[in-house]
Design a protein around this motif. Structure first.
Motif, short mmCIF file in Angstrom:
data_model
loop_
_atom_site.label_atom_id
_atom_site.label_comp_id
_atom_site.label_asym_id
_atom_site.label_seq_id
_atom_site.Cartn_x
_atom_site.Cartn_y
_atom_site.Cartn_z
N UNK A 85 30.22 41.65 -24.40
CA UNK A 85 31.12 41.93 -23.28
C UNK A 85 32.57 41.96 -23.74
N UNK A 86 32.93 41.05 -24.63
CA UNK A 86 34.30 41.04 -25.15
C UNK A 86 34.59 42.32 -25.93
N UNK A 87 33.61 42.79 -26.68
CA UNK A 87 33.78 44.05 -27.42
C UNK A 87 33.99 45.21 -26.45
N UNK A 88 33.45 45.09 -25.23
CA UNK A 88 33.61 46.12 -24.21
C UNK A 88 34.94 45.99 -23.46
N UNK A 89 35.68 44.93 -23.75
CA UNK A 89 36.99 44.75 -23.12
C UNK A 89 37.05 43.74 -22.01
N UNK A 90 35.94 43.03 -21.75
CA UNK A 90 35.93 42.03 -20.69
C UNK A 90 36.43 40.68 -21.22
N UNK A 91 36.93 39.88 -20.31
CA UNK A 91 37.29 38.49 -20.63
C UNK A 91 36.20 37.59 -20.05
N UNK A 92 35.52 36.87 -20.91
CA UNK A 92 34.43 36.00 -20.48
C UNK A 92 34.98 34.61 -20.22
N UNK A 93 34.96 34.19 -18.96
CA UNK A 93 35.57 32.91 -18.60
C UNK A 93 34.62 31.72 -18.77
N UNK A 94 33.34 32.00 -18.92
CA UNK A 94 32.38 30.93 -19.12
C UNK A 94 30.99 31.48 -19.33
N UNK A 95 30.18 30.75 -20.10
CA UNK A 95 28.80 31.14 -20.38
C UNK A 95 27.89 29.96 -20.11
N UNK A 96 26.91 30.17 -19.26
CA UNK A 96 25.93 29.14 -18.93
C UNK A 96 24.56 29.63 -19.40
N UNK A 97 23.94 28.92 -20.32
CA UNK A 97 22.61 29.28 -20.80
C UNK A 97 21.56 28.32 -20.29
N UNK A 98 20.45 28.87 -19.80
CA UNK A 98 19.38 28.02 -19.25
C UNK A 98 18.40 27.56 -20.32
N UNK A 99 18.45 28.15 -21.51
CA UNK A 99 17.62 27.68 -22.61
C UNK A 99 16.16 28.09 -22.54
N UNK A 100 15.84 29.14 -21.79
CA UNK A 100 14.44 29.56 -21.66
C UNK A 100 14.08 30.48 -22.82
N UNK A 101 12.96 30.23 -23.44
CA UNK A 101 12.55 30.99 -24.63
C UNK A 101 11.84 32.27 -24.27
N UNK A 102 10.96 32.27 -23.26
CA UNK A 102 10.12 33.45 -23.02
C UNK A 102 10.48 34.18 -21.73
N UNK A 103 10.31 35.50 -21.77
CA UNK A 103 10.48 36.32 -20.57
C UNK A 103 9.43 35.96 -19.52
N UNK A 104 8.25 35.59 -19.98
CA UNK A 104 7.17 35.23 -19.05
C UNK A 104 7.60 34.08 -18.14
N UNK A 105 8.27 33.08 -18.71
CA UNK A 105 8.73 31.96 -17.89
C UNK A 105 9.84 32.40 -16.94
#
Length: 243
Positions: free
Chosen positions: A139-159
Motif C-alpha cells: 500500500x505504501x508503494x501505491x502511495x497510501x499512508x498506513x496508520x496501523x496494521x492489525x494481524x489476527x495471526x490466522x494461518x489458513x484460508x479455511x479457518x
C-alpha cells in the motif's frame, strides 16, 4: 450482459460472489474459476507458489469460454507477497495468458483507495504479522499512508472462511485508528459482502474488503459503473481515476 472473470484460490469465501452479483442488481455476471491452492498457508513461500503463473494460466481457458471480458486474480496475499514490481509482472503474465484486461485484488485495493480519494488507511488483516506487514508495504508503494496494521495471526484460508459477522466487525474495530480515513480488510477468504453497511456504520468511514474491491476492479477494467449502496461507499461514487 457484462461478464467478469475471477480466478479464486481454493474454497473459502467464494460464496461472497453470488451474493455480490445479486446486490449489483444489473446485467452483470460474475464467473468464478477455482485455482489450485496448493498448501493452504498464509506463509510467504506457500503464497508465492499459490500465485505462480502456471497455476493462474490453468484457469484462463474456462473463463475465456464463459465470455469473460476481464479477469482478476482474486487473492490479495498471493499477489502482494511478490512486492510491487512482482505483482505487476504477475498481472502482465495473466493478461497475456488470458488475452483480456487483468488485475489482482492487491491492485484493486490500491485503485479503490485512490477512487475514494483517501490517503491514510488502517489495515485489519487475518494474516500473521509478517504477511500483514507485506500488505502495508504494498500500500505504501501505491502511495497510501498506513496508520496501523492489525494481524489476527490466522494461518489458513479455511479457518478464515469460518468467521461470521461479529468476528469481522471485531477485526475492523481493532484495526481502526482515529486518523485513518478508511479501513481495509484484505483477505478474499473472509466473508464480508453481507456486512458492509454495518461495518461502515459502526466505524463511520469507508471500509474496503477483499471480495468487494475485487469485483469493483473487474468492473473498472471494462469501464462499467454500478450504483450498489449495499456494497459500501466504494459503489456510491463516480469513477475518479483510470489506471
Amino acid at each position: 450482459m457484462t461478464a467478469l472473470g475471477f480466478l479464486y484460490p481454493g474454497h473459502s469465501g467464494e460464496d461472497d460472489y453470488p451474493r455480490i452479483e445479486q446486490l449489483l442488481g444489473s446485467d452483470i455476471r460474475l464467473d468464478l474459476v477455482h485455482t489450485d491452492i496448493g498448501e493452504d498457508a498464509h506463509r510467504v513461500d506457500a503464497l508465492l507458489r499459490m500465485g505462480a503463473p502456471e497455476r493462474l494460466a490453468a484457469g484462463v481457458e474456462e473463463l475465456r469460454r464463459s465470455g469473460a471480458e476481464s479477469v482478476v486474480w482474486a487473492c490479495t496475499s498471493g499477489s502482494f507477497v511478490r512486492g510491487w514490481d512482482g505483482a505487476h509482472e504477475q498481472v502482465r503474465s495473466l493478461a497475456r495468458a488470458a488475452g483480456m484486461p487483468a488485475s489482482s485484488t492487491s491492485f484493486a485495493f490500491a485503485h479503490a483507495v485512490a477512487e475514494l480519494r483517501v490517503r491514510r488507511v488502517a489495515v485489519g488483516a487475518t494474516y500473521p504479522d509478517d504477511v500483514a506487514r507485506l500488505f502495508a508495504d504494498f500500500l505504501r508503494a501505491a502511495g497510501a499512508e498506513v496508520t496501523g496494521v492489525c494481524g489476527a495471526g490466522i494461518i489458513t484460508a479455511a479457518e478464515v472462511g469460518t468467521w461470521g459477522g461479529e468476528q469481522v466487525l471485531a477485526l475492523a474495530r481493532e484495526a481502526d485508528r482515529p486518523d485513518a480515513e478508511a479501513v481495509l480488510l484484505p483477505d478474499t477468504a473472509l466473508h464480508t459482502a453481507g456486512h458492509l453497511p454495518q461495518l461502515e456504520k459502526e466505524l463511520g468511514k469507508p471500509v474496503l474488503t477483499a471480495n468487494q474491491v475485487t469485483v469493483w476492479e473487474g468492473l473498472r477494467l471494462v469501464d462499467r459503473r454500478v450504483n450498489a449502496p449495499e456494497l459500501g461507499a466504494l459503489f456510491l461514487r463516480e469513477p475518479l481515476v483510470q489506471a
